[in-house]
Design an enzyme around this catalytic site. Structure first.
Site, PDB file in Angstrom:
ATOM      1  N   ALA A   1       0.819  -1.207   0.000  1.00  0.00           N
ATOM      2  CA  ALA A   1       0.000   0.000   0.000  1.00  0.00           C
ATOM      3  C   ALA A   1       0.853   1.257   0.000  1.00  0.00           C
ATOM      4  CB  ALA A   1      -0.921  -0.010   1.219  1.00  0.00           C
TER       5      ALA A   1
ATOM      6  N   GLN B   1      -5.293  -5.614   2.484  1.00  0.00           N
ATOM      7  CA  GLN B   1      -5.309  -6.306   3.763  1.00  0.00           C
ATOM      8  C   GLN B   1      -6.412  -5.825   4.715  1.00  0.00           C
ATOM      9  OE1 GLN B   1      -1.340  -6.762   5.456  1.00  0.00           O
ATOM     10  NE2 GLN B   1      -0.451  -6.820   3.407  1.00  0.00           N
TER      11      GLN B   1
ATOM     12  N   CYS C   1      -2.507  -2.430  12.263  1.00  0.00           N
ATOM     13  CA  CYS C   1      -3.914  -2.295  12.610  1.00  0.00           C
ATOM     14  C   CYS C   1      -4.202  -2.890  13.985  1.00  0.00           C
ATOM     15  CB  CYS C   1      -4.820  -2.945  11.572  1.00  0.00           C
ATOM     16  SG  CYS C   1      -6.555  -2.478  11.822  1.00  0.00           S
TER      17      CYS C   1
ATOM     18  N   ASP D   1       4.368   0.628   7.456  1.00  0.00           N
ATOM     19  CA  ASP D   1       4.551  -0.101   8.704  1.00  0.00           C
ATOM     20  C   ASP D   1       6.001  -0.237   9.147  1.00  0.00           C
ATOM     21  OD1 ASP D   1       1.827  -0.482   8.626  1.00  0.00           O
ATOM     22  OD2 ASP D   1       1.927  -2.545   7.910  1.00  0.00           O
TER      23      ASP D   1
ATOM     24  N   THR E   1      -1.420   1.566   9.965  1.00  0.00           N
ATOM     25  CA  THR E   1      -2.639   1.249   9.231  1.00  0.00           C
ATOM     26  C   THR E   1      -2.508   1.709   7.784  1.00  0.00           C
ATOM     27  OG1 THR E   1      -3.728   3.371   9.697  1.00  0.00           O
ATOM     28  CG2 THR E   1      -3.994   1.616  11.336  1.00  0.00           C
TER      29      THR E   1
ATOM     30  N   ALA F   1      -4.663   3.513   6.347  1.00  0.00           N
ATOM     31  CA  ALA F   1      -5.063   4.922   6.357  1.00  0.00           C
ATOM     32  C   ALA F   1      -3.880   5.826   6.658  1.00  0.00           C
ATOM     33  CB  ALA F   1      -6.166   5.135   7.391  1.00  0.00           C
TER      34      ALA F   1
ATOM     35  N   CYS G   1      -8.799   3.565  12.346  1.00  0.00           N
ATOM     36  CA  CYS G   1      -9.119   2.173  12.642  1.00  0.00           C
ATOM     37  C   CYS G   1     -10.633   2.020  12.713  1.00  0.00           C
ATOM     38  CB  CYS G   1      -8.475   1.759  13.961  1.00  0.00           C
ATOM     39  SG  CYS G   1      -8.675   0.004  14.331  1.00  0.00           S
TER      40      CYS G   1
END
Length: 556
Positions: A160, A190, A308, A445, A454, A456, A488
């Site tokens: 991502a 994911q 997450c 991450d 996340t 986002a 989240c």
């Protein structure tokens, strides 16, 4: 003596003396290898003095002298030959032990040991082998210094974060020379796996081919990264191919460490053990949930950081809601075994979540870290610290076990010069620029900014990094700052979500007005966003350089 153990067969040490031999023999060593040339230091004993004493003590010995800073390929071969023939364990020494570890590392490279494993083993013994990473990756041989490819901007990772930042760069300047390095054939959405495990999404809708998502005009290098040479502006690939860059963006995601829980790998996908953290296992979660009528369901959460952080409890909520709707909830004992000490890291959202914990009669078990699983016996063991401060393990029986594995930075990141002590890429939390190398940025991450890991967050980070890379190139006026935004969507029941949106320090950062979506309460509008809006927004906007609700904050 300062003996450092490399493995069961080899230890290394700085210069030893003849008077040390008796102690060396007493510690169980059966041979010694000298890697320091005689006469290198004024206070250095001759090797013959040491070897004569070793012989009398019943130790075998080899003299493989290496000039400091000039480790030859033939030296590594000789070291490997000696290690094959000498009785073990062996103790190798030089002035500091570095040459001995270098020889071992090159020999291991020649034997096909994975580079990250070699670098990690050396690092644990106190030696940094990143300077010879390219030689190790080249089978222990000195490689040529010619790059196999060179690009203005190289992005490590096609997840991502990697695809999003490549698209954001291309949206700003279509003439940029960009390459993405990633070996994967498939790209996954994911965040959708929670919905797969809840019986809402089909797994196939969360996967697309990587080739279909690489932005137009961006080069795709389909390979795995072995190491970094930031001092040479180089990335080393498997097989010792070299990719050079003017600027580097690091976004390979994190590693799900399934093997760190004893017995887990052997029982995943059977014996009632599942996880929404894997594409192939999320459908098994739904199979277990939909078939369960009674028994004990255990949901786990490992120590932070994880991707997450709400996902472990999302699995609990959707499972419990299904059992409630089907009239079997009262027959199912639900436990949430959380290695941490709080339900959710941002206090503002906890009251709404606790209402559902109570509705589902779930047992919150804080300070419980999963360490072992026996799938056939349907038992799990958790490490806890009791009220007296003593560490012990507790055994819990289960009928269904939803596991979230411990998570770390990828091996090739943890052992690289880019990582800080905990293994994550070390960045400035505002600019996402590396603290030690001015032409390197990181997002997603893998980096150490204190934000929620996340998708986002990556959506907001990508434009920030794109802007800052271009500003460094003189093609953007201002620096952009990332405010720590993460989101989240906590799926507390089918049809309602508590939409947690927050930044650094737990500051609430709602994207929408409270009258539309009040993030502190479960709403149907947030569920509609999660189910209907976010998936196409991911595929068609975030990965295509369309920065809806993600424009970077420019400073100055």
């Amino acid at each position: 003596m300062d003996i450092k153990h490399i493995n069961d067969t080899l230890a290394v040490s700085p210069q030893i003396l003849a008077t040390d031999i008796a102690a060396i023999a007493d510690q169980g060593f059966r041979s010694i290898i000298c890697n320091r040339p005689d006469g290198e230091g004024a206070d250095q004993p001759a090797f013959k003095e040491i070897s004569d004493t070793a012989r009398k003590a019943g130790l075998e010995y080899r003299y493989i002298p290496v000039t400091s800073g000039r480790v030859m390929d033939s030296d590594a071969e000789a070291f490997g030959t000696a290690m094959q023939s000498l009785p073990k364990p062996a103790l190798a020494f030089c002035r500091t032990g570095t040459r001995s570890v270098t020889l071992w590392s090159l020999d291991q490279g020649a034997r096909g040991t994975p580079l990250p494993s070699i670098l990690e083993t050396a690092r644990k013994a106190g030696y940094d082998m990143s300077g010879v990473a390219r030689r190790i990756a080249n089978g222990g041989k000195t490689p040529t210094d010619t790059a196999d490819a060179t690009h203005d901007i190289v992005i490590v990772g096609g997840g991502a974060a990697g695809i999003a930042v490549a698209s954001s760069l291309r949206a700003r300047d279509k003439n940029l020379d960009i390459a993405i390095i990633d070996p994967a054939d498939v790209h996954y959405y994911q965040p959708g796996w929670t919905m797969v495990g809840g019986g809402i999404f089909d797994a196939s809708t969360t996967a697309k081919t990587m080739a279909s998502l690489i932005p137009h005009g961006v080069h795709w290098i389909k390979a795995a990264v072995s190491a970094f040479e930031p001092q040479n502006n180089a990335v080393i690939l498997d097989g010792c191919r070299v990719v050079k860059y003017a600027r580097l963006i690091v976004a390979p995601g994190l590693k799900l460490d399934w093997n760190s829980v004893e017995g887990l790998v052997e029982t995943l996908g059977k014996n009632g053990v599942t996880s929404n953290y894997r594409y192939d296992l999320a459908p098994y979660t739904w199979k277990l949930v939909s078939a369960m009528k009674s028994g004990r369901a255990v949901f786990t959460q490992p120590p932070m950081p994880i991707k997450c952080a709400g996902a472990p409890q999302k699995a609990l909520y959707l499972s419990a809601d299904h059992w409630r709707r089907n009239g079997v909830l009262e027959n199912i004992d639900i436990s949430f075994c959380n290695a941490g000490k709080v339900l959710f890291g941002v206090k503002a959202y906890v009251p709404a979540l606790m209402e559902y914990i109570e509705r589902y009669n779930a047992n919150l078990m804080f300070g419980h870290q999963l360490v072992r699983v026996d799938g056939a016996a349907r038992k799990a063991w958790f490490a806890i610290t009791d009220d007296d401060g003593a560490d012990r393990q507790v055994e819990i029986d289960y009928d269904m076990l939803h596991v979230v594995p411990p998570q770390t930075a990828p091996d090739f990141i943890r052992v690289s010069p880019l990582a800080e002590a905990a293994g994550w890429v070390d960045v400035d939390q505002n600019t996402l620029r590396h603290k030690g190398f001015d032409n390197i940025w990181s997002l997603g991450d893998v980096m150490n900014a204190p934000n929620a890991k996340t998708a986002a967050a990556a959506r907001k980070q990508a434009p920030t990094v794109a802007n800052n890379v271009l500003q460094d190139m003189g093609r953007a006026r201002s620096i952009a700052h990332y405010d720590g935004y993460g989101s989240c969507p906590l799926t507390v029941e089918r049809g309602k979500i508590v939409l947690a949106e927050f930044g650094y320090g737990g500051k609430l950062l709602p994207s929408m007005p409270t009258w539309l979506v009040n993030g502190r309460k479960p709403t149907r509008a947030a569920w509609f966003l999660k189910e209907k809006i976010l998936p196409p927004m991911y595929w068609r906007a975030m990965l295509r350089g369309k920065e809806w609700l993600a424009k970077p904050e420019l400073i100055g």
